[in-house]
Every structure is written in C-alpha cells, then in structure tokens.
Scaffold this active site. Structure first.
Site, PDB file in Angstrom:
ATOM      1  N   CYS A 156      -7.363 -18.350  23.218  1.00  0.00           N
ATOM      2  CA  CYS A 156      -8.510 -19.246  23.340  1.00  0.00           C
ATOM      3  C   CYS A 156      -9.505 -19.078  22.207  1.00  0.00           C
ATOM      4  O   CYS A 156     -10.596 -18.532  22.398  1.00  0.00           O
ATOM      5  CB  CYS A 156      -9.164 -19.041  24.702  1.00  0.00           C
ATOM      6  SG  CYS A 156      -8.058 -19.638  25.976  1.00  0.00           S
TER       7      CYS A 156
ATOM      8  N   GLY B  85       0.088   0.859  -0.708  1.00  0.00           N
ATOM      9  CA  GLY B  85      -0.459  -0.412  -1.173  1.00  0.00           C
ATOM     10  C   GLY B  85       0.501  -1.429  -1.742  1.00  0.00           C
ATOM     11  O   GLY B  85       0.116  -2.593  -1.938  1.00  0.00           O
TER      12      GLY B  85
ATOM     13  N   PRO C   5       3.384   4.672   1.316  1.00  0.00           N
ATOM     14  CA  PRO C   5       3.624   3.249   1.543  1.00  0.00           C
ATOM     15  C   PRO C   5       3.711   2.930   3.035  1.00  0.00           C
ATOM     16  O   PRO C   5       4.253   3.721   3.810  1.00  0.00           O
ATOM     17  CB  PRO C   5       4.977   3.009   0.860  1.00  0.00           C
ATOM     18  CG  PRO C   5       5.652   4.333   0.886  1.00  0.00           C
ATOM     19  CD  PRO C   5       4.578   5.389   0.853  1.00  0.00           C
TER      20      PRO C   5
END
Ligand code: LLP
Length: 439
Positions: A367, A253, A296
């Site tokens: 798009c 985190g 991590p």
C-alpha cells in the site's frame, strides 16, 4: 578477459526448456512456482560456486588474500555453509549475522565484525565466539571493545576503519568512503586512535587498516586510489609508532548487471587493478605487501538469485496510455526499486511462444504508490496467472525484506543439478503473531 558472472543478467544455466518455460540449472521455474508458491526467491548454486571460484582464481597470484563475503547482501545458514566450504570467510555487522554464521558452523576466526555502532552485547558475543577481527569504527568503540576484551581476558585483533576520502559514482545512500561519512576514522583522527590504543588499550592489537568505498561500483580507478591511501597511511603509522601493520581490508563494492545498461568490470579486471595498486604502492611507499582482505557481497550473490512472482491484477491508465500489471510481492521482498530507484530486468517464465511484447509497468502489492518494481518494461503479453521472473535479486532483497502490511516473507529455494531444496521456509501467519503480546 573472459566475462565473469557479475557481468551477466541471468544465472549461469538459464534457458528455455522444451516446454518453452524458463529453467535454471535444470529446474523449471513454472514448476518451482507451482510447488513452492510465489513470491519465491530462487538461488542457483552453480552460479554461486562459479563466482566464488572466479574470485579465488582472479586473486590466486596473490598468496595472502582472505575473501570475506559481506553477509549483509544475503545471510542464510545454507548460503553461509556453501560459501564457507568454497573458502570464504564473512564480514558480519550484527549479532544476528554472527548468530547465523555460527549456526552454519563457520569457523569464527574467518569473520570480521564491522559496523559503526556495535552494541556491548554484540561485542561480547563476538569475542566469546573468538571472532577473527573486529574493525573498530570510532573512539567510543575503542574503549568499549578494550573493556570487554579485558573482562573476558582476551587480546582482540583489530583493524581500524578509516574514511579514505574517495568519491565513487554510485547512489548517494550506498557511497561510504567519502569524507562526510558516518563510517570510520577520518585520516586526521588516525593518530589519536592509534595513540589511544597503544597507551590505553592493553587488550587490543592493531593488525591494519580497513576501508570500504561504496557499493555497485563500475569504476576501477577508485580501488587503485583507495589502496594507495591505505598503503600510504599504513606506512606512515608504522614509521611513526614503530608498528608492523601487516593487514589491509579494502571492503567490497564490485557492481553487477541489473540491466543491459550496466557495465561492471569483470572480477579478473578488478583483481588486476587491486593487485597492481598493491604492487605499485608497496614499492612506492616501501611497505611489505600486506595480507589482503576483500569483502564482496552483491557481486557474489546478486546474479545467482531471481525472484518469481505471479501476475494478478492489471490496470490501464488511458490518459497516459499506460498499463500496470500487479504481482504478489514488491517493496517488502525487494525494497531496492522504491528505496534507490534501482532498475531490474525481468521475463515471463511460462511459455509465451510467439506472443507479442507489450510495454508495462510492474507494480507491487503493497500500500504505497511508490511500490513499483519495474517501470516501462517490455514483456510478452503479461496476463493474470503468468509467472514473472525478476533477475538479479540475490543481493539485498531477502536481507532487506520486511513484513510491511503484515505480508508474509517469501520462501527461498536453492537449485542445483535439476534439484530444488528449500533453504528458507515461507513465513506463516502464526510466526507473524508469535511475538505479539495481547494485553
Ligand atoms: N564491506 C563493507 C564494510 C560494507 O559496508 C559493504 C556494503 C560491503 C563490504 C559489501 O559491499 P558490496 O560488495 O555488496 O557492494 N543496500 C544497498 C547496499 C548497501 C551496501 C552497504 N555496505 C543496496 O541494496 O544497494
């Protein structure tokens, strides 16, 4: 405390060279774009090893720590090999991630299988390859895992994933430790989970608890609090069920610096808070210091990676006095801006000497009106043919990429010591249709 890589926007050795072009670890980004084409993911090995080392150093005073890179941030065989050689194990969440680390010859004992809905086939695959730990997420999985372990005649070491009830201030979609979460056992359910395992699951051995509170976290107190919850609960379960839970996985985190406004703590700071909390709370609850697992992801690979694009079309919107420039990639190679409103920093890589800065919005080529990579950024008079370098794209870019609009996925190169090597080849049109079946 010294700065660590997650506090920088750019990879470690980024500078303008004598040609005025941006270079990383001695590789000219404009030359890379010419040689390999764009869009191009570039990973800097020096920064990668630097942060891996920063993590190892920061936790070196704690003897029982296992660094498990969260594969979901970026999983390629080359990256897995480099991080494994640097001493990392892996958090994996799918058969595909297990397959990739296995392909990279990672020792499976250094992998933890996470996830809230692992399939039977994936669990079988993990157990057959002797995965180190499975983090069990729910009651359904307890039974399923035990059945598979029994069938394979194995005792599987597990962690119990819990929801610690910690709210951190990050994007709602990437918060995971709060009470209303799809992941893990609520603290009111851990007794039943443990009882079920002890009474009914002969082939599972509980080693400890696991939690993860969220991603792109800048606060430190949330880790202190998460660890208190884990230690208190571990102690309670040990006492109540006469267990000896000796492992604790606190998830990942730690945040990184996408723009100047981001101020994540350094790896040293976060380590200090984590280790202090373990010390304080083990003393407070009278528990032996557990073997620590950390996972991590973003902070390991984020800053090491940049994406190169070529500027193509542009458009002025006179009514809003606004200018769009469009690049040859966008939401398919980096869905984070359109998905989370994520912000990025960027620069024109080719020499712009003294050309003036101009405020523009960088649009992707896909798009969707929402395919905007960076809103209102100041760039040096961007023109068709310029190479745009977007920083901090090493994490959750390639790993979340898609073939939207049937656009090919970009290549990835690893730069090191003035040398560049392809680590992911650019997809080809044939590959795009190789699984298509025409009836
Ligand atoms: N461990 C567990 C159990 C996780 O669920 C995660 C991330 C990590 C570790 C690694 O967290 P990190 O150190 O990378 O923050 N796609 C989102 C991020 C989703 C994170 C999911 N879990 C994004 O692009 O921001």
């Amino acid at each position: 405390m010294p700065k660590t890589i997650n506090q920088d926007i750019k990879p470690y050795n980024t500078k303008r060279n004598e040609k005025g072009n941006l270079e990383i670890s001695g590789c000219d980004l404009v030359e890379l774009a010419e040689k390999y084409g764009t869009p191009l993911y570039v990973m800097d090995k020096v920064s990668l090893l630097k942060i891996a080392n920063e993590y190892k150093q920061a936790f070196s005073s704690y003897k029982k720590v296992n660094m498990m890179f969260a594969s979901k941030a970026l999983m390629t065989s080359a990256i897995a090999k480099i991080l494994h050689e640097a001493g990392f194990g892996f958090d994996v969440v799918s058969g595909g991630e297990i397959h990739t680390i296995n392909h990279a010859k990672v020792d499976m004992n250094f992998a933890t299988f996470n996830g809230n809905n692992k399939t039977k086939e994936e669990i079988e695959m993990a157990l057959k390859l002797n995965i180190g730990r499975v983090s069990v997420d729910n009651f359904y999985e307890i039974k399923l895992l035990d059945e598979i372990a029994q069938k394979l005649n194995k005792t599987q070491k597990i962690l119990l994933r819990i929801t610690p009830g910690i709210e951190c201030h990050t994007h709602e979609y990437i918060q995971t430790g709060h009470l209303d979460s799809k992941f893990g056992f609520d603290l009111t359910q851990t007794d039943l989970a443990v009882e079920t395992i002890l009474k009914e699951c002969k082939n599972l051995e509980i080693m400890g608890l696991h939690a993860h509170i969220g991603s792109q976290i800048f606060e430190t107190q949330v880790y202190y609090d998460e660890i208190e919850v884990l230690i208190k609960e571990t102690k309670r379960l040990n006492d109540k069920y006469n267990l000896n839970l000796s492992e604790m996985n606190i998830g990942g985190g730690l945040g990184i610096t996408y723009t100047e406004k981001d101020c994540p703590p350094s790896v040293d700071k976060i380590a200090e808070v984590i280790l202090t909390s373990i010390k304080d709370n083990c003393a407070k609850y009278n528990l032996d210091e557990p073997t620590l697992y950390i996972e991590p992801g973003r902070s390991i690979v984020g800053t090491s990676g940049v994406t190169l694009y070529t500027v193509g079309s542009y458009k002025n919107v006179p009514h809003f006095n606004k200018k769009y420039i469009a690049v040859d990639g966008g939401m398919a190679d980096n869905p984070r801006p359109s998905m989370y409103g994520a912000l990025y920093s960027a620069e024109i890589a080719n020499n712009k000497a003294d050309e003036p800065f101009e405020k523009v919005t960088v649009a992707g080529r896909f798009c969707e009106s929402g395919d905007i990579l960076i809103k209102d950024i100041s760039l040096q008079s961007p023109k068709t043919g310029d190479i745009l370098c977007v920083y901090n794209t090493g994490a959750y870019g390639y790993s979340m990429s898609s073939n939207y609009n049937n656009v090919l996925k970009p290549a990835m190169v690893l730069v090191n010591n003035s040398q560049s090597d392809i680590i992911i080849k650019r997809q080809t049109y044939d590959q795009l249709t190789q699984n298509d079946v025409i009836l």
